[in-house]
Design an enzyme around this catalytic site. Structure first.
Site, PDB file in Angstrom:
ATOM      1  N   ASP A 120       0.758  -1.167   0.002  1.00 40.49           N
ATOM      2  CA  ASP A 120       0.010   0.020  -0.004  1.00 40.49           C
ATOM      3  C   ASP A 120       0.869   1.277   0.036  1.00 40.49           C
ATOM      4  O   ASP A 120       0.434   2.257   0.586  1.00 40.49           O
ATOM      5  CB  ASP A 120      -1.014  -0.059   1.236  1.00 40.49           C
ATOM      6  CG  ASP A 120      -1.804  -0.902   1.125  1.00 40.49           C
ATOM      7  OD1 ASP A 120      -1.983  -1.761   0.244  1.00 40.49           O
ATOM      8  OD2 ASP A 120      -2.915  -1.288   2.205  1.00 40.49           O
TER       9      ASP A 120
ATOM     10  N   LYS B 280      -6.923  -4.831  -3.323  1.00 37.33           N
ATOM     11  CA  LYS B 280      -7.777  -5.137  -2.224  1.00 37.33           C
ATOM     12  C   LYS B 280      -8.663  -4.176  -1.688  1.00 37.33           C
ATOM     13  O   LYS B 280      -8.278  -2.868  -1.908  1.00 37.33           O
ATOM     14  CB  LYS B 280      -6.699  -5.746  -0.951  1.00 37.33           C
ATOM     15  CG  LYS B 280      -6.043  -4.666  -0.349  1.00 37.33           C
ATOM     16  CD  LYS B 280      -5.246  -5.161   0.524  1.00 37.33           C
ATOM     17  CE  LYS B 280      -3.900  -4.398   0.986  1.00 37.33           C
ATOM     18  NZ  LYS B 280      -4.650  -3.405   2.199  1.00 37.33           N
TER      19      LYS B 280
ATOM     20  N   CYS C  87      -2.287  -2.622   7.860  1.00 41.62           N
ATOM     21  CA  CYS C  87      -2.461  -3.517   6.667  1.00 41.62           C
ATOM     22  C   CYS C  87      -1.158  -4.526   6.465  1.00 41.62           C
ATOM     23  O   CYS C  87      -1.148  -5.868   5.976  1.00 41.62           O
ATOM     24  CB  CYS C  87      -2.394  -2.690   5.323  1.00 41.62           C
ATOM     25  SG  CYS C  87      -3.872  -1.733   5.175  1.00 41.62           S
TER      26      CYS C  87
END
Length: 223
Positions: A26, A126, A159
């Site tokens: 991310d 995601k 995450c």
């Protein structure tokens, strides 16, 4: 092997480039931009941006050693069809309703330009904190014969850690790279790293980038 805590990685001494992947979680504009999602929640993205040179060095070393590079991106469909009522409520509560933040159709969804994403890299999109939830991530790993994962990215406590826990429960061998992960909350970052090593490595092992780069260099020489 890579020198790590509480034991060297991998546990059996068989570090194989073909079975190993660097997971870069991310590193998107929405999390690293001063006007993105993270900043709108009152967090300083500077600690996240600070890891970019280290992650870039790791990516380059992995490519040299023949280790796959996998990027993840978090965001929702533009039509919000994959967003639950609770997630919509949280979005309104955060003042994000009507914005394009964390939407896959927005510029903020893209990985920051400082990170070199190449066509041969794998990209997993995601909606959840964990990269295994509602994605083809596990199928891709199994199809590629990947059994060992090196973790980097943001945020360490959310995450990164969620994906790490999911991977451990699926019996992947995991190493978290301490100085290649970051969070806007220093306490949460430190706690998340500490949790990797409890119970003699319940979530795998912890190493710094220097040790990982040394291990990757050795892999490259052997290749």
């Amino acid at each position: 092997m890579i020198h790590a805590k509480p034991f060297d990685f991998p546990y059996d001494g068989r570090l194989d480039a073909a079975k190993t992947a660097l997971v870069v979680i991310d590193l998107q504009e929405d999390f690293l931009s001063p006007t993105g999602y993270f900043a709108r929640h009152g967090y300083d993205p500077a600690p996240l941006r600070a890891i970019l040179p280290t992650v870039s060095r790791l990516i380059a070393a992995c490519r040299e050693a023949g280790v796959r590079v996998i990027h993840t991106r978090q965001g929702y469909r533009a039509d919000l069809a994959d967003m639950t009522p609770y997630e919509k409520w949280r979005r309104r509560r955060a003042g994000l309703e009507g914005t394009d933040i964390l939407l896959r159709s927005s510029p903020g969804f893209q990985i920051v330009p400082e990170i070199d994403v190449r066509p041969e890299d794998i990209v997993v999109d995601k909606t959840c904190n964990g990269a295994f939830t509602y994605t083809d991530f596990e199928h891709v790993l199994r199809a590629q014969g990947i059994t060992h994962l090196l973790f980097s990215g943001c945020t360490t406590d959310v995450c990164v850690h969620t994906t790490l826990r999911e991977a451990c429960d699926r019996n992947f061998q995991c190493l978290t790279i301490a100085d290649a992960c970051a969070s806007g909350d220093a306490y949460a970052h430190a706690a998340a790293l500490h949790m990797v090593t409890v119970e003699q490595g319940i979530f795998g092992v912890l190493a710094d980038s220097t040790a990982v780069l040394a291990g990757l260099a050795e892999l490259g020489r052997r290749a």
